[in-house]
Design a protein around this motif. Structure first.
Motif, PDB file in Angstrom:
ATOM      1  N   LYS A  68       1.046  -1.158  -0.107  1.00 49.26           N
ATOM      2  CA  LYS A  68      -0.021  -0.071  -0.176  1.00 49.26           C
ATOM      3  C   LYS A  68       0.897   1.125   0.008  1.00 49.26           C
ATOM      4  CE  LYS A  68      -4.130  -2.068   2.304  1.00 49.26           C
ATOM      5  NZ  LYS A  68      -4.845  -2.044   3.397  1.00 49.26           N
ATOM      6  N   ILE A  69       1.983   1.191   0.801  1.00 46.59           N
ATOM      7  CA  ILE A  69       2.970   2.330   0.701  1.00 46.59           C
ATOM      8  C   ILE A  69       3.416   2.645  -0.446  1.00 46.59           C
ATOM      9  CG2 ILE A  69       5.062   3.358   1.781  1.00 46.59           C
ATOM     10  CD1 ILE A  69       3.994   1.942   4.413  1.00 46.59           C
ATOM     11  N   PHE A  70       4.010   1.547  -1.334  1.00 48.93           N
ATOM     12  CA  PHE A  70       4.595   1.545  -2.597  1.00 48.93           C
ATOM     13  C   PHE A  70       3.729   2.360  -3.536  1.00 48.93           C
ATOM     14  CE2 PHE A  70       5.501  -0.220  -6.505  1.00 48.93           C
ATOM     15  CZ  PHE A  70       6.830   0.276  -6.955  1.00 48.93           C
ATOM     16  N   THR A 116       1.779   6.593  -6.801  1.00 49.66           N
ATOM     17  CA  THR A 116       0.524   7.317  -7.258  1.00 49.66           C
ATOM     18  C   THR A 116       0.960   8.900  -7.155  1.00 49.66           C
ATOM     19  OG1 THR A 116      -0.973   5.574  -6.619  1.00 49.66           O
ATOM     20  CG2 THR A 116      -1.767   8.145  -7.118  1.00 49.66           C
ATOM     21  N   ALA A 117       1.533   9.184  -5.784  1.00 43.26           N
ATOM     22  CA  ALA A 117       1.850  10.720  -5.599  1.00 43.26           C
ATOM     23  C   ALA A 117       2.929  11.249  -6.508  1.00 43.26           C
ATOM     24  CB  ALA A 117       2.418  10.824  -4.189  1.00 43.26           C
ATOM     25  N   ALA A 118       3.628  10.534  -6.947  1.00 43.82           N
ATOM     26  CA  ALA A 118       4.944  10.665  -7.726  1.00 43.82           C
ATOM     27  C   ALA A 118       4.417  11.189  -9.094  1.00 43.82           C
ATOM     28  CB  ALA A 118       6.073   9.567  -8.053  1.00 43.82           C
ATOM     29  N   LEU A 119       3.407  10.437  -9.694  1.00 45.70           N
ATOM     30  CA  LEU A 119       2.806  10.413 -11.035  1.00 45.70           C
ATOM     31  C   LEU A 119       2.072  11.853 -11.049  1.00 45.70           C
ATOM     32  CD1 LEU A 119       2.041   6.962 -12.145  1.00 45.70           C
ATOM     33  CD2 LEU A 119       3.744   8.527 -13.030  1.00 45.70           C
ATOM     34  N   LEU A 120       1.326  12.059  -9.791  1.00 48.38           N
ATOM     35  CA  LEU A 120       0.176  13.146  -9.966  1.00 48.38           C
ATOM     36  C   LEU A 120       0.799  14.815  -9.293  1.00 48.38           C
ATOM     37  CD1 LEU A 120      -2.902  11.334  -8.305  1.00 48.38           C
ATOM     38  CD2 LEU A 120      -2.252  11.816 -10.585  1.00 48.38           C
ATOM     39  N   LEU A 121       1.960  14.396  -8.621  1.00 55.43           N
ATOM     40  CA  LEU A 121       2.579  15.901  -8.248  1.00 55.43           C
ATOM     41  C   LEU A 121       2.812  16.929  -9.626  1.00 55.43           C
ATOM     42  CD1 LEU A 121       4.930  14.695  -5.646  1.00 55.43           C
ATOM     43  CD2 LEU A 121       2.838  16.193  -5.386  1.00 55.43           C
ATOM     44  N   PRO A 122       2.453  18.203  -9.523  1.00 52.72           N
ATOM     45  CA  PRO A 122       2.365  18.862 -10.695  1.00 52.72           C
ATOM     46  C   PRO A 122       3.935  19.086 -11.050  1.00 52.72           C
ATOM     47  CG  PRO A 122       1.746  20.105  -8.741  1.00 52.72           C
ATOM     48  CD  PRO A 122       1.714  18.630  -8.361  1.00 52.72           C
ATOM     49  N   GLY A 123       5.079  19.032 -10.071  1.00 55.23           N
ATOM     50  CA  GLY A 123       6.217  19.216 -10.376  1.00 55.23           C
ATOM     51  C   GLY A 123       6.960  18.041 -11.428  1.00 55.23           C
ATOM     52  N   SER A 124       6.126  16.909 -11.238  1.00 54.59           N
ATOM     53  CA  SER A 124       6.868  15.726 -11.832  1.00 54.59           C
ATOM     54  C   SER A 124       6.529  15.608 -13.521  1.00 54.59           C
ATOM     55  CB  SER A 124       6.443  14.329 -11.248  1.00 54.59           C
ATOM     56  OG  SER A 124       5.167  14.370 -11.521  1.00 54.59           O
ATOM     57  N   GLN A 125       7.488  15.954 -14.308  1.00 57.49           N
ATOM     58  CA  GLN A 125       7.034  15.982 -15.673  1.00 57.49           C
ATOM     59  C   GLN A 125       7.396  14.828 -16.341  1.00 57.49           C
ATOM     60  OE1 GLN A 125       7.639  19.908 -17.398  1.00 57.49           O
ATOM     61  NE2 GLN A 125       5.686  19.364 -18.343  1.00 57.49           N
ATOM     62  N   MET A 126       6.447  14.214 -17.002  1.00 52.01           N
ATOM     63  CA  MET A 126       7.000  12.874 -17.694  1.00 52.01           C
ATOM     64  C   MET A 126       7.128  13.372 -19.206  1.00 52.01           C
ATOM     65  SD  MET A 126       3.956  10.525 -16.217  1.00 52.01           S
ATOM     66  CE  MET A 126       4.729   9.073 -17.068  1.00 52.01           C
ATOM     67  N   MET A 127       8.093  12.755 -19.508  1.00 57.00           N
ATOM     68  CA  MET A 127       8.572  13.083 -20.936  1.00 57.00           C
ATOM     69  C   MET A 127       8.481  11.825 -21.740  1.00 57.00           C
ATOM     70  SD  MET A 127       9.288  16.168 -21.103  1.00 57.00           S
ATOM     71  CE  MET A 127      10.087  16.289 -22.943  1.00 57.00           C
TER      72      MET A 127
END
Length: 71
Positions: free
Chosen positions: A3-5, A10-21
């Motif tokens: 659950k923690i993982f 999920t948080a890493a993907l949804l944070l506005p600062g994380s830009q996926m290229m």
């Protein structure tokens, strides 16, 4: 632990600062020539096109895992 993982991913993907290229090198060169706005649109389009096959793969993997666990 799982659950923690899941929450961290999920948080890493949804944070506005994380830009996926999601662009290959050829698409990156083309997008740089078009400008900032079209480059973001191209990147978002690539990510949306990749979402359906990934979701299908995750769904099938989950069904297989659940059927194997039941045996």
């Amino acid at each position: 632990m799982k659950k923690i993982f899941f929450l961290l991913m999920t948080a890493a993907l949804l944070l506005p600062g994380s830009q996926m290229m999601a662009q290959c090198s050829l698409c990156t060169k083309t997008a740089q020539q078009l400008g900032e706005g079209p480059a973001k649109g191209l990147n978002n389009g690539i990510l949306m096109l990749a979402a359906a096959p990934l979701a299908l793969g995750l769904f099938l993997g989950f069904r297989w895992w659940r059927s194997q666990r039941a045996q």
